[in-house]
Design an enzyme around this catalytic site. Sequence first.
Site, mmCIF file in Angstrom:
data_model
loop_
_atom_site.group_PDB
_atom_site.id
_atom_site.type_symbol
_atom_site.label_atom_id
_atom_site.label_comp_id
_atom_site.label_asym_id
_atom_site.label_seq_id
_atom_site.Cartn_x
_atom_site.Cartn_y
_atom_site.Cartn_z
ATOM 1 N N VAL A 1 14.700 51.123 22.812
ATOM 2 C CA VAL A 1 15.094 52.192 22.106
ATOM 3 C C VAL A 1 14.104 52.551 20.736
ATOM 4 O O VAL A 1 13.090 51.834 20.707
ATOM 5 C CB VAL A 1 16.474 51.678 21.315
ATOM 6 C CG1 VAL A 1 17.520 51.522 22.072
ATOM 7 C CG2 VAL A 1 16.235 50.346 20.488
ATOM 8 N N SER A 2 14.291 53.859 20.300
ATOM 9 C CA SER A 2 13.177 54.240 19.448
ATOM 10 C C SER A 2 13.155 53.691 17.993
ATOM 11 O O SER A 2 11.970 53.669 17.282
ATOM 12 C CB SER A 2 13.226 55.876 19.341
ATOM 13 O OG SER A 2 13.102 56.436 20.817
#
Length: 212
Positions: free
Chosen positions: A24-25
């Site tokens: 995930v970012s």
Amino acid sequence: CFLRHLQKRRFPMSDTRTYYYARVSSRDQNLARQLEAFRVLGADERSIITDRESGKDLNRPGYMALKNTILRPGDTLVITSLDRLSRRKADIETELLWFREQHIRLKILDLPTTMTDFPAGQEWVADMVNNIIIEVLGTMAEQERLRTRQRQAEGYAAARAAGRKMGRPRLARPPQWPEIYAAWQAGELTAKEAAQRLGIGRSTFYKLASEK
């Protein structure tokens, strides 16, 4: 160019392992959906590698560990979608080529053809289909990245036009800043001594001193 990322040598089954990569970012985003998809496939927790890093580049701790120390020829890496590798088309193509050269199979959950085991001699069919799909998805991921950057730039421009300051707020100077700063400039105090008297760190002192 089209990358035939599934072509690999045949290795004894005892030598092959399967790993799973989720990303995930940012740290406030949730990995749960990707992890659950891996568990449905029977993934062992020890075989799942994760990152909470942006997809704008490839220098991520978990991913680098996979490439540099964990994955071996004949292994399989499973990801939920192509953009978990990167959102840059050039990076995607580079990574797919690397997997092919290292004889590591890449399975992508939202590309069913990459999950299929074709009979010996017919792997080229999967290669052809997957290369076309990956080329299209890579282009889409790149375009989305560019659109996001454009929206951010437009947002910054609109904020500046409205008179709003962007970025971090300036550090507040302590009340006794003028006299301490003057003493430091005159050479009466070192930066360390000035910072101690102001109750701030030396790096903060230098930042404040550099601001106009």
